[in-house]
Design a protein around this motif. Structure first.
Motif, short mmCIF file in Angstrom:
data_model
loop_
_atom_site.label_atom_id
_atom_site.label_comp_id
_atom_site.label_asym_id
_atom_site.label_seq_id
_atom_site.Cartn_x
_atom_site.Cartn_y
_atom_site.Cartn_z
N TYR A 230 -0.52 8.72 0.66
CA TYR A 230 -0.54 7.66 1.79
C TYR A 230 -1.21 6.44 1.63
CZ TYR A 230 -0.16 6.11 6.70
OH TYR A 230 0.07 5.53 7.79
N SER A 231 -2.49 6.65 0.94
CA SER A 231 -3.11 5.59 1.00
C SER A 231 -2.72 4.65 -0.25
CB SER A 231 -4.62 5.99 0.09
OG SER A 231 -5.39 6.70 0.92
N GLU A 232 -1.94 5.02 -1.31
CA GLU A 232 -1.25 4.12 -2.34
C GLU A 232 -0.10 3.36 -1.65
OE1 GLU A 232 -2.17 6.99 -6.28
OE2 GLU A 232 -0.16 6.98 -5.24
N ILE A 233 0.56 4.02 -0.65
CA ILE A 233 1.53 3.06 -0.21
C ILE A 233 1.08 2.22 0.88
CG2 ILE A 233 3.60 3.51 1.50
CD1 ILE A 233 4.32 6.29 0.17
N ALA A 234 0.02 2.49 1.60
CA ALA A 234 -0.67 1.74 2.69
C ALA A 234 -1.16 0.43 1.96
CB ALA A 234 -1.86 2.45 3.27
N ASN A 235 -1.78 0.72 0.67
CA ASN A 235 -2.18 -0.49 -0.18
C ASN A 235 -0.94 -1.41 -0.64
OD1 ASN A 235 -4.68 -1.42 -1.58
ND2 ASN A 235 -3.04 -1.15 -3.27
N ARG A 236 -0.02 -0.46 -0.83
CA ARG A 236 1.27 -1.36 -1.41
C ARG A 236 1.76 -2.27 -0.14
NH1 ARG A 236 5.23 -0.36 -5.04
NH2 ARG A 236 7.56 -1.11 -4.40
N SER A 237 1.76 -1.67 0.95
CA SER A 237 2.19 -2.61 2.21
C SER A 237 1.33 -3.73 2.46
CB SER A 237 2.14 -1.56 3.65
OG SER A 237 2.86 -0.69 3.29
N ILE A 238 -0.16 -3.56 2.23
CA ILE A 238 -0.87 -4.63 2.23
C ILE A 238 -0.81 -5.78 1.25
CG2 ILE A 238 -3.41 -5.55 2.17
CD1 ILE A 238 -4.26 -2.89 2.93
N ASN A 239 -0.61 -5.55 -0.01
CA ASN A 239 -0.20 -6.32 -0.96
C ASN A 239 1.14 -6.92 -0.88
OD1 ASN A 239 -2.16 -6.33 -3.33
ND2 ASN A 239 -2.27 -4.31 -2.64
N GLY A 240 2.17 -6.32 -0.28
CA GLY A 240 3.38 -7.01 0.15
C GLY A 240 3.45 -7.81 0.95
N THR A 241 2.69 -7.80 1.89
CA THR A 241 2.53 -8.97 2.95
C THR A 241 1.23 -9.87 2.86
OG1 THR A 241 1.25 -7.37 4.35
CG2 THR A 241 3.75 -7.32 4.87
N LEU A 242 0.52 -9.59 1.64
CA LEU A 242 -0.65 -10.50 1.53
C LEU A 242 -0.18 -12.11 1.44
CD1 LEU A 242 -3.56 -10.49 1.09
CD2 LEU A 242 -3.13 -10.32 -1.27
#
Length: 370
Positions: A230-242
């Motif tokens: 879950y943490s990896e996908i959450a981090n992916r979400s942040i970078n995707g909208t950064l």
């Protein structure tokens, strides 16, 4: 495509990025330090409340040759209270004195007319009673409380309670920092300041919801795969909208900076200072909290769930078996990437884990179809 646009596309695909979640305790520490400084400033210096909240009188004078500093001295001597003087574009002045009643304001008006060498009839005096100012302050706090309650209810319904809690903490973080900055710089708190606070809370919430929406979509049926935690996908979400967050924040800060530094600093427009400082600090704090606070907090809370703990164990166990084992599930079929677009899962922001090449034929032998 521009370099920034190309970077945004690469961030969205997961080819590059920064592991915000893994370094979350650094950003938690930064936020705690800033919050402590803001609280200390608030406790030591306090807020410079305007007459709209504590009552007083505002005197608007015609054009005069007296300087603002000298006029401030005259006003304080006449009133016996601290005075705030602002020069107006017409050449006149706006003199604000707190804690005076109607009888006292008439005396101050006559004394100012003599000191400034202007006609007393040309000085406009506006009196604000302390009871009215108290009502305004109560209404402001009520409006802020109602806004926060509605935000938590909406996020709990639209997403889940963990996201609602994280967004609430981020909003309190933004309010504390903004109010602390007001205390440190000594800017006057007016109804314009309250309007600015409510505005930046809405902006901060918008930025947070954008990341949460992406996270919600990418974690749908997350327990049915064994590729990402879950943490990896959450981090992916942040970078995707950064890049989107940076662009919207910069575009929003530019006109606000113009109001604060040009309108308030150069032109001396006091009301612009009141609202633009809250907008400037709040917009920057809101963008920061959406990226570094809200989503990492959600990841922290979700990773405490038993099913997410079990998922993390399965993911780590599968990775420990090596890339050959990772290419297939236990039944021998290829494990498709997790996410809306298959090619997006080729790389993970944070702990890198590259899957082995897949047999896209799913084991079907070459040759004629039967």
């Amino acid at each position: 495509m521009s370099k920034l646009g190309n970077l945004g596309a690469r961030l969205h695909r997961g080819e590059v990025g920064y592991d915000f979640v893994a370094h979350r305790f650094i950003w938690y520490g930064v936020s705690i330090l800033i919050t402590i400084l803001a609280i200390v400033g608030l406790g030591v210096r306090g807020l410079n409340m305007g007459i709209e909240f504590q009552g007083g009188a505002v005197f608007t004078t015609p054009e005069t040759s007296v300087s603002a500093s000298q006029a401030e001295t005259y006003a304080e001597d006449a009133a016996g209270h601290d005075a705030i003087v602002q020069e107006l574009g017409s050449g006149g002045m706006r003199i604000q004195v707190s804690g005076v009643d109607t009888a006292k304001s008439d005396e101050i008006k006559q004394q100012l007319a003599q000191d400034l060498k202007v006609d007393a009839d040309e000085i406009n005096a506006d009196l604000v009673g302390p009871s009215w100012g108290e009502q305004i302050a109560n209404k402001a706090w009520q409006g802020l409380a109602i806004f926060l309650v509605l935000v938590v209810i909406y996020l709990a319904i639209a997403f889940e309670w963990r996201m609602a809690l994280a967004a609430f903490i981020a909003l309190i973080h933004d309010i504390t920092i903004t109010v602390g900055i007001y205390a440190l710089v000594g800017f006057e708190v007016t109804p314009g300041t309250v309007i600015g606070l409510l505005t930046i809370l809405g902006y901060s919430l918008y930025d947070t919801v954008v990341v949460f929406d992406s996270l919600k979509e990418q974690t749908k049926d997350i327990t049915k795969q064994t590729r990402w935690t879950y943490s990896e996908i959450a981090n992916r979400s942040i970078n995707g909208t950064l890049v989107r967050s940076i662009n919207t924040t910069v575009v929003a800060l530019l006109p606000v900076a113009g109001l604060l530094f040009i309108g308030g600093g150069v032109l001396g427009a006091g009301m612009l200072n009141d609202i633009s400082l809250s907008l400037f600090v709040g917009l920057a704090a809101g963008a920061y909290s959406s990226i570094f606070i809200a989503t990492p907090l959600v990841a922290d809370l979700k990773e405490r769930e038993p099913q997410m703990k079990a998922l993390k164990k399965r993911v780590l166990a599968k990775r420990a078996q090596g890339p050959d084992r990772d290419a297939t599930d236990g039944d021998g079929t290829a494990d498709e990437p997790y996410g809306d677009e298959p090619e997006e899962a080729a790389a993970v922001v944070g702990p890198r884990h590259q899957p082995a090449p897949r047999n896209r034929g799913r084991g079907r032998p070459s040759g004629k179809r039967r």
